[in-house]
Write a protein that holds these residues in place. Structure first.
Motif, PDB file in Angstrom:
ATOM      1  N   PHE A   5      32.348  56.716 -48.973  1.00 45.94           N
ATOM      2  CA  PHE A   5      33.576  56.084 -48.504  1.00 45.94           C
ATOM      3  C   PHE A   5      33.314  55.397 -47.162  1.00 45.94           C
ATOM      4  N   VAL A   6      32.612  56.072 -46.265  1.00 44.40           N
ATOM      5  CA  VAL A   6      32.288  55.491 -44.962  1.00 44.40           C
ATOM      6  C   VAL A   6      31.416  54.253 -45.139  1.00 44.40           C
ATOM      7  N   VAL A   7      30.448  54.325 -46.043  1.00 39.23           N
ATOM      8  CA  VAL A   7      29.587  53.167 -46.309  1.00 39.23           C
ATOM      9  C   VAL A   7      30.417  51.975 -46.778  1.00 39.23           C
ATOM     10  N   GLU A   8      31.329  52.232 -47.716  1.00 38.33           N
ATOM     11  CA  GLU A   8      32.178  51.159 -48.245  1.00 38.33           C
ATOM     12  C   GLU A   8      33.027  50.529 -47.139  1.00 38.33           C
ATOM     13  N   MET A   9      33.650  51.367 -46.317  1.00 40.99           N
ATOM     14  CA  MET A   9      34.497  50.858 -45.242  1.00 40.99           C
ATOM     15  C   MET A   9      33.671  50.118 -44.186  1.00 40.99           C
ATOM     16  N   SER A  10      32.491  50.621 -43.899  1.00 42.01           N
ATOM     17  CA  SER A  10      31.624  49.959 -42.919  1.00 42.01           C
ATOM     18  C   SER A  10      31.192  48.589 -43.419  1.00 42.01           C
ATOM     19  N   ASP A  11      30.839  48.503 -44.685  1.00 37.59           N
ATOM     20  CA  ASP A  11      30.472  47.216 -45.258  1.00 37.59           C
ATOM     21  C   ASP A  11      31.609  46.210 -45.121  1.00 37.59           C
ATOM     22  N   LYS A  12      32.821  46.681 -45.316  1.00 34.84           N
ATOM     23  CA  LYS A  12      33.976  45.780 -45.279  1.00 34.84           C
ATOM     24  C   LYS A  12      34.308  45.315 -43.865  1.00 34.84           C
ATOM     25  N   TYR A  13      34.205  46.218 -42.894  1.00 35.20           N
ATOM     26  CA  TYR A  13      34.725  45.906 -41.569  1.00 35.20           C
ATOM     27  C   TYR A  13      33.663  45.639 -40.511  1.00 35.20           C
ATOM     28  N   SER A  14      32.390  45.863 -40.802  1.00 34.96           N
ATOM     29  CA  SER A  14      31.369  45.621 -39.781  1.00 34.96           C
ATOM     30  C   SER A  14      31.296  44.152 -39.349  1.00 34.96           C
ATOM     31  N   PRO A  15      31.534  43.163 -40.250  1.00 33.33           N
ATOM     32  CA  PRO A  15      31.546  41.774 -39.745  1.00 33.33           C
ATOM     33  C   PRO A  15      32.611  41.553 -38.678  1.00 33.33           C
ATOM     34  N   ALA A  16      33.784  42.160 -38.863  1.00 35.80           N
ATOM     35  CA  ALA A  16      34.843  42.034 -37.853  1.00 35.80           C
ATOM     36  C   ALA A  16      34.442  42.729 -36.563  1.00 35.80           C
ATOM     37  N   LEU A  17      33.843  43.904 -36.670  1.00 37.16           N
ATOM     38  CA  LEU A  17      33.449  44.649 -35.471  1.00 37.16           C
ATOM     39  C   LEU A  17      32.370  43.905 -34.685  1.00 37.16           C
ATOM     40  N   GLU A  18      31.496  43.209 -35.399  1.00 33.91           N
ATOM     41  CA  GLU A  18      30.477  42.406 -34.712  1.00 33.91           C
ATOM     42  C   GLU A  18      31.096  41.144 -34.126  1.00 33.91           C
ATOM     43  N   GLY A  19      31.967  40.475 -34.904  1.00 30.94           N
ATOM     44  CA  GLY A  19      32.591  39.255 -34.430  1.00 30.94           C
ATOM     45  C   GLY A  19      33.443  39.471 -33.193  1.00 30.94           C
ATOM     46  N   LEU A  20      34.069  40.632 -33.093  1.00 31.25           N
ATOM     47  CA  LEU A  20      34.897  40.959 -31.929  1.00 31.25           C
ATOM     48  C   LEU A  20      34.081  41.547 -30.786  1.00 31.25           C
ATOM     49  N   LYS A  21      32.775  41.660 -30.985  1.00 29.60           N
ATOM     50  CA  LYS A  21      31.843  42.177 -29.985  1.00 29.60           C
ATOM     51  C   LYS A  21      32.118  43.639 -29.646  1.00 29.60           C
ATOM     52  N   VAL A  22      32.717  44.348 -30.599  1.00 31.72           N
ATOM     53  CA  VAL A  22      32.866  45.792 -30.426  1.00 31.72           C
ATOM     54  C   VAL A  22      31.482  46.427 -30.444  1.00 31.72           C
ATOM     55  N   PHE A  23      30.633  45.927 -31.355  1.00 32.50           N
ATOM     56  CA  PHE A  23      29.254  46.392 -31.441  1.00 32.50           C
ATOM     57  C   PHE A  23      28.324  45.186 -31.544  1.00 32.50           C
ATOM     58  N   THR A  24      27.130  45.342 -31.015  1.00 26.74           N
ATOM     59  CA  THR A  24      26.106  44.312 -31.165  1.00 26.74           C
ATOM     60  C   THR A  24      25.440  44.452 -32.529  1.00 26.74           C
ATOM     61  N   SER A  25      24.701  43.442 -32.933  1.00 28.33           N
ATOM     62  CA  SER A  25      23.983  43.513 -34.212  1.00 28.33           C
ATOM     63  C   SER A  25      22.983  44.667 -34.199  1.00 28.33           C
ATOM     64  N   LYS A  26      22.375  44.919 -33.050  1.00 32.37           N
ATOM     65  CA  LYS A  26      21.429  46.042 -32.950  1.00 32.37           C
ATOM     66  C   LYS A  26      22.150  47.367 -33.149  1.00 32.37           C
ATOM     67  N   GLN A  27      23.335  47.508 -32.569  1.00 31.25           N
ATOM     68  CA  GLN A  27      24.108  48.743 -32.741  1.00 31.25           C
ATOM     69  C   GLN A  27      24.554  48.912 -34.191  1.00 31.25           C
ATOM     70  N   LEU A  28      24.926  47.817 -34.832  1.00 32.18           N
ATOM     71  CA  LEU A  28      25.304  47.899 -36.244  1.00 32.18           C
ATOM     72  C   LEU A  28      24.122  48.331 -37.091  1.00 32.18           C
ATOM     73  N   ALA A  29      22.933  47.861 -36.741  1.00 32.75           N
ATOM     74  CA  ALA A  29      21.740  48.255 -37.486  1.00 32.75           C
ATOM     75  C   ALA A  29      21.470  49.751 -37.357  1.00 32.75           C
ATOM     76  N   ARG A  30      21.935  50.350 -36.247  1.00 33.16           N
ATOM     77  CA  ARG A  30      21.775  51.792 -36.045  1.00 33.16           C
ATOM     78  C   ARG A  30      23.035  52.556 -36.462  1.00 33.16           C
ATOM     79  N   MET A  31      23.909  51.907 -37.242  1.00 31.76           N
ATOM     80  CA  MET A  31      25.049  52.538 -37.903  1.00 31.76           C
ATOM     81  C   MET A  31      26.162  52.967 -36.950  1.00 31.76           C
ATOM     82  N   HIS A  32      26.338  52.231 -35.862  1.00 30.50           N
ATOM     83  CA  HIS A  32      27.466  52.525 -34.978  1.00 30.50           C
ATOM     84  C   HIS A  32      28.792  52.246 -35.672  1.00 30.50           C
ATOM     85  N   ASP A  33      28.790  51.309 -36.611  1.00 30.74           N
ATOM     86  CA  ASP A  33      30.025  51.044 -37.346  1.00 30.74           C
ATOM     87  C   ASP A  33      30.415  52.233 -38.215  1.00 30.74           C
ATOM     88  N   SER A  34      29.447  52.862 -38.858  1.00 36.36           N
ATOM     89  CA  SER A  34      29.734  54.050 -39.666  1.00 36.36           C
ATOM     90  C   SER A  34      30.255  55.191 -38.800  1.00 36.36           C
TER      91      SER A  34
END
Length: 348
Positions: free
Chosen positions: A165-194
């Motif tokens: 469930f977390v994987v599914e939600m992260s896939d859906k919302y990680s582009p928004a979290l990156e676009g809003l600069k909540v997380f950097t691409s490097k942080q997303l790669a280390r699963m900060h979105d999850s």
């Protein structure tokens, strides 16, 4: 030892298994059983969408019974078994595959079938190696792997309903979290979105509590077999991200997009609309499913909070909120202080 590096089409590898030219040796199997359907569906979706996955390692030996060399799968058995089972129409894809939910291989259109069977799998074949050298090879590969973050460790350990469930939600919302600069691409790669999504679910489960590795891991353990709240939690989280994309747009590029501030904004909005457990002592706000953001009144106040936070104004009008943003931002007292202020802003 020697390695032969190459690629093979998916259908060619499947047919090699069928002809017993490639064997799945259970001695190499790790884990306590097959992936759940959610994990298998996510993996098949990876192939259908054309994304890469880690290479498969084969070990070539000479089989005296058939008097010819054969290959054993030493790393990638779950992946290969899942591919074969899907190709054989043994399971349907779950919601972990957004575009192919409910489908077996036979249900795919011709283009999707062609993409699936033509997918290029990266394969390394280990030649002229002793069993001890195999072990040493994987030890050396792992020696150069960066230490796993807490989120990465959880996602490597658990394969149950909550993880997917977390994987599914992260896939859906990680582009928004990156676009809003909540997380950097490097942080997303280390699963900060999850980690962020799991923390939102922690609030839905327990209210305004301290974030900790143990509290989040308990969710993964609790819902390893099934996650009965998934539909409701999906609705709640999706409602917030819809508001974030519309009503809260003026807050982009402000300190309200700091991950801990956004967590508190989620909690305040969610309580105002759906309700959070155990927060009556922090606020007199009562949830209302008809709740909507009064943008003309609310947005200027939220922008003021974000500006005071950015300027570190600990003595001004918004000092309670600012102090709760300056240190120990994931501890319960700071979260409660931010939550109360934001609830007041959203409703008064």
């Amino acid at each position: 030892m020697h390695l032969n590096l190459g690629q093979v089409t998916l259908i060619d590898l499947v047919e090699q298994v069928e002809r017993k030219e490639v064997l799945i040796n259970k001695e190499y199997q790790r884990g306590s059983g097959l992936w759940p359907d959610s994990a298998r569906s996510y993996f098949i979706d990876t192939i259908l969408e054309g994304y890469p996955f880690p290479k498969i390692y084969l070990y070539q030996i000479f089989n005296e019974m058939v008097n010819r060399p054969i290959k054993e799968v030493v790393d990638g058995q779950q992946r290969l078994t899942t591919i074969i089972d899907f190709y054989s129409n043994k399971f349907r894809l779950t919601s972990a595959s957004r575009d192919y939910k409910g489908m077996k291989f036979e249900d795919l259109d011709d283009d999707a079938k062609q993409r699936f069977i033509s997918y290029q799998i990266e394969v390394s074949t280990i030649l002229s190696a002793k069993r001890s050298e195999l072990l040493e090879m994987f030890r050396r590969i792992n020696a150069y792997t960066a230490p796993l973050s807490a989120a990465e460790k959880r996602h490597a350990t658990y394969q149950g309903a909550f993880k997917w469930f977390v994987v599914e939600m992260s896939d859906k919302y990680s582009p928004a979290l990156e676009g809003l600069k909540v997380f950097t691409s490097k942080q997303l790669a280390r699963m900060h979105d999850s980690e962020f999504i799991a923390d939102l679910i922690l609030a839905l489960e327990s209210g305004i509590v301290q974030k900790s590795a143990s509290s989040i891991e308990k969710l993964y353990k609790k819902y390893e077999k099934e996650f009965p709240h998934s539909d409701y939690y999906y609705e709640v989280i999706d409602s917030f991200f819809q508001v974030l994309a519309t009503d809260f747009e003026p807050l982009y590029d402000t300190f309200m997009m700091k991950s801990y501030a956004l967590n508190s904004l989620f909690c305040a909005y969610t309580h105002c609309k759906f309700g959070l457990p155990g927060v009556e002592q922090f606020t007199d706000v009562r949830p209302d499913l008809e709740f909507k953001i009064d943008k003309e009144r609310v947005l200027p106040k939220l922008e003021e909070l974000a500006s005071a936070h950015e300027n570190q104004d600990e003595d001004g009008e918004h000092k309670v909120y600012v102090k709760a943003c300056m240190s120990s931002t994931t501890k319960a007292p700071q979260r409660r202080a931010r939550f109360k202020v934001l609830c007041d802003v959203l409703t008064h």
